[in-house]
Design an enzyme around this catalytic site. Structure first.
Site, PDB file in Angstrom:
ATOM      1  CE  LYS A  70     -38.485  -6.434  11.669  1.00  0.00           C
ATOM      2  NZ  LYS A  70     -37.178  -6.937  11.283  1.00  0.00           N
ATOM      3  CB  THR A 108     -31.426  -5.563   9.772  1.00  0.00           C
ATOM      4  OG1 THR A 108     -32.222  -5.029   8.921  1.00  0.00           O
ATOM      5  CG2 THR A 108     -30.335  -4.502  10.497  1.00  0.00           C
ATOM      6  CB  ILE A 163     -39.679  -9.946  12.712  1.00  0.00           C
ATOM      7  CG1 ILE A 163     -40.882 -10.807  11.818  1.00  0.00           C
ATOM      8  CG2 ILE A 163     -38.283 -10.182  12.163  1.00  0.00           C
ATOM      9  CD1 ILE A 163     -40.798 -10.374  10.515  1.00  0.00           C
ATOM     10  CE1 TYR A 204     -37.713  -3.810   9.362  1.00  0.00           C
ATOM     11  CE2 TYR A 204     -36.107  -4.817   8.111  1.00  0.00           C
ATOM     12  CZ  TYR A 204     -36.578  -4.371   9.222  1.00  0.00           C
ATOM     13  OH  TYR A 204     -35.619  -4.172   9.997  1.00  0.00           O
ATOM     14  CE1 TYR A 263     -26.596   7.706  -0.509  1.00  0.00           C
ATOM     15  CE2 TYR A 263     -27.268   6.743  -2.859  1.00  0.00           C
ATOM     16  CZ  TYR A 263     -26.457   7.684  -1.969  1.00  0.00           C
ATOM     17  OH  TYR A 263     -25.553   8.553  -2.373  1.00  0.00           O
ATOM     18  NE  ARG A 290     -31.609  -1.103  11.104  1.00  0.00           N
ATOM     19  CZ  ARG A 290     -30.086  -1.479  11.248  1.00  0.00           C
ATOM     20  NH1 ARG A 290     -29.393  -1.063  10.398  1.00  0.00           N
ATOM     21  NH2 ARG A 290     -29.999  -1.946  12.491  1.00  0.00           N
TER      22      ARG A 290
END
Length: 295
Positions: free
Chosen positions: A164, A47, A206, A136, A110, A141
């Site tokens: 993560k 990202t 991270i 992740y 999405y 998001r």
């Protein structure tokens, strides 16, 4: 127990762009300065690296360049996640072919999917490569959260070794740890939760903060591992203002601006990301000065 990819602070490294592509000379400088600053791993094309607006060719090229520049001095972890399972497989296979040490795979965004779909998605990627995988989880998001029972199922895959966690929910992370034990390493995905997650058995972070303060982010983790929890706690609290500034607008807008202020040719943000609002830029500059990063 599975093999740990890294312990400590892995930098979610920014990508320095030019108006027409990627500034590889500056990218090499960023990598070298991170290693010199004590960074424990480099996470490329995530990202913070603006992978979402890279072409396929750019995405592959930055991964390959990073591996070649690092030369095995610290682990390199490549962001190869996608909302298209077939593309995530292909990109992960490419990253493996150029020698990365780990893959960071965000949940599909999405189009999203069910927990059953998540298991199938990650299983398809894991079976297509041998490289260790970090899941992740960043539902703010992606709109998809990995549930605890899904982690239990995914932990059965031999090369799914870590997660993560950027969901912000320490209670969920506690229950994840209780459910999977040592079968999945946990990394903080939020710089304001490094020490809390280490206290739950986490292996590190991270980190966006590591871009601007690699030595102290590493030190925060190392102090905790060394039993010096007072120093770890002190650094976590002291950096609250800079962490807030780095996330006062959507990542990686503030960190790219910060890198420019620190003298790096970080280049432009790619649309649809826009430049910082003046009041937020002032907040960021104040925090950088407070920590002696700007004179």
């Amino acid at each position: 127990m599975k093999k740990t990819i890294f312990t400590g602070a892995g930098v979610a490294i920014v990508t320095p762009f030019t108006e027409t592509g990627i500034n590889y000379e500056e990218f090499a400088r960023l990598i070298e300065n991170q290693i010199a600053g004590g960074t424990d791993a480099i996470v490329v094309a995530g990202t913070s690296g603006e992978a979402a607006t890279m072409s396929d060719e750019e995405h592959k090229a930055v991964i390959k360049f990073c591996v070649e520049q690092v030369k095995g001095r610290v682990p390199v972890i490549a962001g190869t996640g996608s909302n298209d399972t077939a593309y995530a497989v292909q990109l992960s296979q490419y990253a493996e072919s150029v020698g990365v040490d780990g893959l960071l795979l965000v949940t599909p965004y999405y189009n999203k999917c069910t927990q059953k779909g998540l298991i199938a998605h990650y299983k398809a990627i894991a079976e297509a490569v041998h490289t260790p995988i970090i899941l992740y989880d960043v539902p703010s998001r992606t709109g998809v959260a990995i549930q605890t029972q899904t982690y239990v199922e995914l932990a059965k895959l031999p090369n799914v070794v870590a997660v993560k966690e950027a969901n912000g929910d320490l209670s969920k992370i506690l229950r994840l740890r209780a459910a999977v034990g040592d079968d999945l390493d946990i990394y903080s995905g939020n710089d304001d939760q490094i020490v809390p997650i280490l206290s739950l058995g986490g292996k590190g972070v991270i980190s966006v903060l590591s871009n601007v303060a690699p030595a102290d982010t590493h030190k925060m983790c190392q102090a905790f591992f060394d039993g010096d929890t007072k120093t770890a706690e002190k650094l976590q609290v002291e950096y609250a203002d800079l962490i807030d500034a780095l996330f006062c607008e959507v990542n990686p807008i503030p960190v790219k601006v910060a890198m420019r202020k620190l003298g790096y040719a970080a280049g432009p943000l790619r649309a649809p990301l826009s430049e910082m609002e003046p009041e937020h830029e002032a907040q960021l500059e104040k925090a950088l000065r407070h920590h002696g990063l700007l004179k």
